[in-house]
Design an enzyme around this catalytic site. Sequence first.
Site, PDB file in Angstrom:
ATOM      1  N   ARG A  36      13.294  -8.147   6.171  1.00 25.27           N
ATOM      2  CA  ARG A  36      12.580  -8.494   7.581  1.00 25.27           C
ATOM      3  C   ARG A  36      13.734  -8.892   8.588  1.00 25.27           C
ATOM      4  O   ARG A  36      14.325 -10.201   7.956  1.00 25.27           O
ATOM      5  CB  ARG A  36      11.466  -9.279   7.457  1.00 25.27           C
ATOM      6  CG  ARG A  36      10.868  -9.828   8.896  1.00 25.27           C
ATOM      7  CD  ARG A  36       9.428 -10.806   8.602  1.00 25.27           C
ATOM      8  NE  ARG A  36       8.722  -9.835   8.216  1.00 25.27           N
ATOM      9  CZ  ARG A  36       7.046 -10.271   8.265  1.00 25.27           C
ATOM     10  NH1 ARG A  36       6.834 -11.390   8.362  1.00 25.27           N
ATOM     11  NH2 ARG A  36       6.237  -9.386   8.039  1.00 25.27           N
ATOM     12  N   ARG A  58       2.868 -13.649   3.134  1.00 27.21           N
ATOM     13  CA  ARG A  58       2.547 -12.481   2.473  1.00 27.21           C
ATOM     14  C   ARG A  58       3.200 -11.256   2.119  1.00 27.21           C
ATOM     15  O   ARG A  58       3.320 -10.721   1.064  1.00 27.21           O
ATOM     16  CB  ARG A  58       1.152 -11.957   3.419  1.00 27.21           C
ATOM     17  CG  ARG A  58      -0.215 -12.809   3.108  1.00 27.21           C
ATOM     18  CD  ARG A  58      -0.965 -12.622   4.190  1.00 27.21           C
ATOM     19  NE  ARG A  58      -0.419 -13.458   5.375  1.00 27.21           N
ATOM     20  CZ  ARG A  58      -0.359 -14.911   5.337  1.00 27.21           C
ATOM     21  NH1 ARG A  58      -1.125 -15.550   4.573  1.00 27.21           N
ATOM     22  NH2 ARG A  58       0.078 -15.330   6.391  1.00 27.21           N
ATOM     23  N   THR A  59       4.070 -10.860   3.319  1.00 24.90           N
ATOM     24  CA  THR A  59       4.976  -9.826   3.282  1.00 24.90           C
ATOM     25  C   THR A  59       6.098  -9.897   2.098  1.00 24.90           C
ATOM     26  O   THR A  59       6.106  -9.108   1.222  1.00 24.90           O
ATOM     27  CB  THR A  59       5.392  -9.320   4.700  1.00 24.90           C
ATOM     28  OG1 THR A  59       4.518  -8.901   5.549  1.00 24.90           O
ATOM     29  CG2 THR A  59       6.340  -8.059   4.465  1.00 24.90           C
ATOM     30  N   LYS A  73      27.992 -16.545  10.218  1.00 24.43           N
ATOM     31  CA  LYS A  73      29.398 -16.598  10.196  1.00 24.43           C
ATOM     32  C   LYS A  73      29.946 -15.470  11.063  1.00 24.43           C
ATOM     33  O   LYS A  73      30.971 -15.051  11.175  1.00 24.43           O
ATOM     34  CB  LYS A  73      29.923 -16.516   8.891  1.00 24.43           C
ATOM     35  CG  LYS A  73      29.636 -17.730   8.155  1.00 24.43           C
ATOM     36  CD  LYS A  73      30.170 -17.824   6.659  1.00 24.43           C
ATOM     37  CE  LYS A  73      29.716 -18.832   5.745  1.00 24.43           C
ATOM     38  NZ  LYS A  73      30.283 -18.630   4.335  1.00 24.43           N
ATOM     39  N   HIS A  91       6.228  -2.261  11.599  1.00 23.44           N
ATOM     40  CA  HIS A  91       5.800  -3.067  10.172  1.00 23.44           C
ATOM     41  C   HIS A  91       5.310  -1.849   9.685  1.00 23.44           C
ATOM     42  O   HIS A  91       3.796  -1.868   9.402  1.00 23.44           O
ATOM     43  CB  HIS A  91       4.997  -4.153  10.560  1.00 23.44           C
ATOM     44  CG  HIS A  91       4.942  -5.142   9.394  1.00 23.44           C
ATOM     45  ND1 HIS A  91       5.416  -4.711   8.080  1.00 23.44           N
ATOM     46  CD2 HIS A  91       4.295  -6.272   9.368  1.00 23.44           C
ATOM     47  CE1 HIS A  91       5.192  -5.828   7.449  1.00 23.44           C
ATOM     48  NE2 HIS A  91       4.541  -6.746   7.908  1.00 23.44           N
TER      49      HIS A  91
END
Length: 337
Positions: free
Chosen positions: A108, A58-59, A87, A136
């Site tokens: 995120r 959803r986000t 890396k 959030h």
Amino acid sequence: MMKFQGSHILSVSQFDRESVARILDVAKRMIPYASRQKRCNVLEGAILNNLFFEPSTRTRVSFGTAFQLLGGFVHETVGQESSSLTKGESLFDTARVISGYADIVAMRHPAMHSVAEFAEGSTVPVINGGDGANEHPTQALLDLFTIEAEMNRFNKNIDDLNIVLMGDLKHGRTVHSLSKLLSLYNNIHLTLVSPKELQMPDHVVSALDNAGHKVTITDSMVGNLQSDVLYQTRIQEERFASKGEADMYRGHFSLNKSVYEQHCKDNTVIMHPLPRDSRPEANELDVDLNDNNNLAIFRQAQNGVLVRMALFALALGVEDKLSQYEREVTWFSSKGN
């Protein structure tokens, strides 16, 4: 009120009540575009880099949808294995490079405070889409937008509400951020229902206490769900040391039609940040509530598009230019008809 244009959105701690009101007001102005009554290309030519180094549906999709609804382009990186972080590249170096390719970044990451670390190297605004168990902020804003919209049906506003937060309150970054935003409002009674081991962190409870709110902490649903809003969260399996540890708490606070009718008010609004865990051993929010008009979880998810559209518009300084770039919708849309 905070200056939005060119600013990072990293934490709800950046906002005062006036800033939140500004975001919610701009979000309301996005309704015609999100519902396909009109289209808007105010961000035509702008590029969003959507960096999601932790699983999300959803986000991630709503960030991309929000930007595209304003006419912009979206480039995505999904999973750390798809990036040079594997890396050994630092977040600062990644940010300095990626921000050179974009006008704004949504990110995120599973590590706490990682998005703020990334923002230090970015030359464009960065919006936090969730940083581990920390915060959030955009979810908290859409939750607040939803509470306000749902309470309008009952001629109530956010001040003076009775709100229950239930589930994994220790690891649930959504309830941490929402609680901090609620600290900007007046005379709220919050009931925090969770296993004792998964109670709300002390610093969040202290912020609510300092705001003058009444806070009740309990590990029992009985007698504690009579509220205006019941916000349910899932057990945050990914935050535990092992799946076995998470399993200890599954299913302890399941909400279904029977529990709702026995313990909630007739008009208690049900919210959940999604995804809801529908596995039989968890079943935290039963599908037998799907026909209940007070189940707001899908309206809540759609509100995420509105709020993220508002944040893009504010960060890129176009919130007062929307009507200049409106166009008619040229295709059939079941949303707009």
